[in-house]
Design a protein around this motif. Structure first.
Motif, mmCIF file in Angstrom:
data_model
loop_
_atom_site.group_PDB
_atom_site.id
_atom_site.type_symbol
_atom_site.label_atom_id
_atom_site.label_comp_id
_atom_site.label_asym_id
_atom_site.label_seq_id
_atom_site.Cartn_x
_atom_site.Cartn_y
_atom_site.Cartn_z
ATOM 1 N N GLN A 25 -4.834 6.525 4.427
ATOM 2 C CA GLN A 25 -5.408 5.452 3.015
ATOM 3 C C GLN A 25 -4.568 4.138 4.168
ATOM 4 O O GLN A 25 -6.042 3.314 3.219
ATOM 5 C CB GLN A 25 -5.209 6.034 2.535
ATOM 6 N N THR A 26 -3.516 3.735 3.881
ATOM 7 C CA THR A 26 -3.172 3.066 4.659
ATOM 8 C C THR A 26 -4.184 2.066 5.790
ATOM 9 O O THR A 26 -4.440 0.836 5.898
ATOM 10 C CB THR A 26 -1.997 2.682 4.900
ATOM 11 N N ALA A 77 -0.085 5.068 -0.859
ATOM 12 C CA ALA A 77 -1.378 5.695 -0.344
ATOM 13 C C ALA A 77 0.285 5.687 1.068
ATOM 14 O O ALA A 77 0.449 5.923 1.734
ATOM 15 C CB ALA A 77 -1.564 4.539 0.441
ATOM 16 N N SER A 136 1.163 -1.331 0.120
ATOM 17 C CA SER A 136 0.237 -0.479 -0.241
ATOM 18 C C SER A 136 0.596 1.440 -0.494
ATOM 19 O O SER A 136 0.764 3.036 -0.253
ATOM 20 C CB SER A 136 -0.469 0.459 1.041
ATOM 21 N N PRO A 172 -9.815 -2.493 7.496
ATOM 22 C CA PRO A 172 -11.193 -4.415 7.135
ATOM 23 C C PRO A 172 -11.008 -5.311 7.454
ATOM 24 O O PRO A 172 -11.379 -6.127 7.926
ATOM 25 C CB PRO A 172 -10.340 -4.137 5.827
ATOM 26 N N ARG A 185 -7.456 3.048 6.198
ATOM 27 C CA ARG A 185 -8.584 3.407 5.880
ATOM 28 C C ARG A 185 -8.768 1.820 4.987
ATOM 29 O O ARG A 185 -10.199 1.215 5.323
ATOM 30 C CB ARG A 185 -8.802 4.656 5.125
ATOM 31 N N TYR A 186 -7.956 1.669 4.073
ATOM 32 C CA TYR A 186 -8.052 1.013 3.424
ATOM 33 C C TYR A 186 -7.619 -0.480 3.704
ATOM 34 O O TYR A 186 -7.596 -1.469 3.072
ATOM 35 C CB TYR A 186 -7.460 1.353 1.962
ATOM 36 N N ILE A 187 -6.280 -0.973 4.490
ATOM 37 C CA ILE A 187 -5.844 -1.868 4.676
ATOM 38 C C ILE A 187 -6.085 -2.373 5.595
ATOM 39 O O ILE A 187 -6.039 -3.686 5.886
ATOM 40 C CB ILE A 187 -4.242 -2.147 4.479
#
Length: 268
Positions: A176-177, A172, A167, A184, A179-181
């Motif tokens: 962002q890392t 990122a 990421s 989740p 939030r998206y990695i």
């Protein structure tokens, strides 16, 4: 043939253990519908739902329930924040004192509740803090943090760090890392830990007794009811509700985490 006999005996022992553990719960649930006010004749002479209306029309019952819900929610939020941050700080790096910090995190739930309660009461008296809602929340958060920490750190260990590196390589930033990695992958573990923490906090008695002062959350209300035999049906109704409120989050937490080994990006 010998193995089949062993299997049968093991099943009998398992079912016997389950019956032994859950029979008292069944009795409480049954007598919540008892038509008699104070007698404990078995089987009950009749079944009724009137005690539910009686219980939920009493101000002392509602006040205790709302207070316990408030305490459990605040303690759960604190535990989710601190437990997740502690897991993020400790899961991957080795440094001097790491084992001591881990021991300090786990100790409140490993110690008997009476020791934790006495220690908290002594600390509050030393700091001249009056017992109340906030002291109960702090007391509950000390052992709820452990539940969230254990869930989240286990998920961190199953999450491949190469995903985070990929990421960052793709441009990122840290948010962002996360939030998206990271989030989740941690979501179900955090939610399961929060549910277990809520269930533990909602019906905690020993630590609450030492930190409550004049407050009367639901566990203390139930303890006081033992001296009032005429309120037995109402007490059984409230006890049944407590069991349901604590059982449902535990079952949901189990369902959320039982497939955790298959989470995207989990490492072996």
């Amino acid at each position: 043939m010998h193995s089949e006999k062993a299997s049968v005996w093991l099943k009998i022992a398992a079912w016997g253990g389950l019956v032994f553990l859950h029979f008292p719960i069944f009795i409480i649930a049954l007598y919540a519908f008892n038509t008699e006010e104070s007698a404990f004749s078995f089987p009950p002479p009749g079944l009724t739902t009137k005690w539910f209306a009686v219980a939920f029309s009493r101000a002392d019952v509602l006040d205790s329930i709302l207070l316990s819900l408030q305490i459990a929610c605040i303690a759960t939020v604190i535990a989710m924040i601190l437990g997740t941050l502690a897991a993020a700080a400790l899961y991957r790096r080795n440094f001097f004192g790491k084992e001591s910090i881990t021991l300090m995190l786990i100790l409140p739930i490993a110690l008997p509740g009476i020791i934790t309660g006495l220690a908290l009461l002594s600390a509050f008296k030393t700091l001249d803090v009056s017992p109340g809602v906030m002291t109960i929340v702090i007391g509950h958060a000390t052992f709820c943090v452990v539940i969230v920490y254990n869930n989240v750190v286990a998920r961190f260990r199953r999450t491949s760090h190469s995903l985070i590196e990929a990421s960052m390589d793709l441009g990122a930033d840290g948010w962002q890392t996360f939030r998206y990695i990271i989030l989740p992958n941690l979501g179900t573990a955090m939610l399961a830990g929060g549910m277990l923490a809520f269930a533990l906090s909602f019906d905690e008695l020993i630590v609450t007794t030492f930190t409550a002062g004049h407050e009367k959350p639901l566990p203390i209300w139930l303890l006081n009811q033992l001296t009032r035999p005429r309120d037995v049906p109402v007490t059984n109704v409230v006890a049944l509700m407590v069991m349901l409120v604590t059982m449902i989050p535990v079952l949901l937490a189990y369902l959320l985490t039982k497939g955790g080994e298959d989470v995207a990006g989990s490492g072996k």
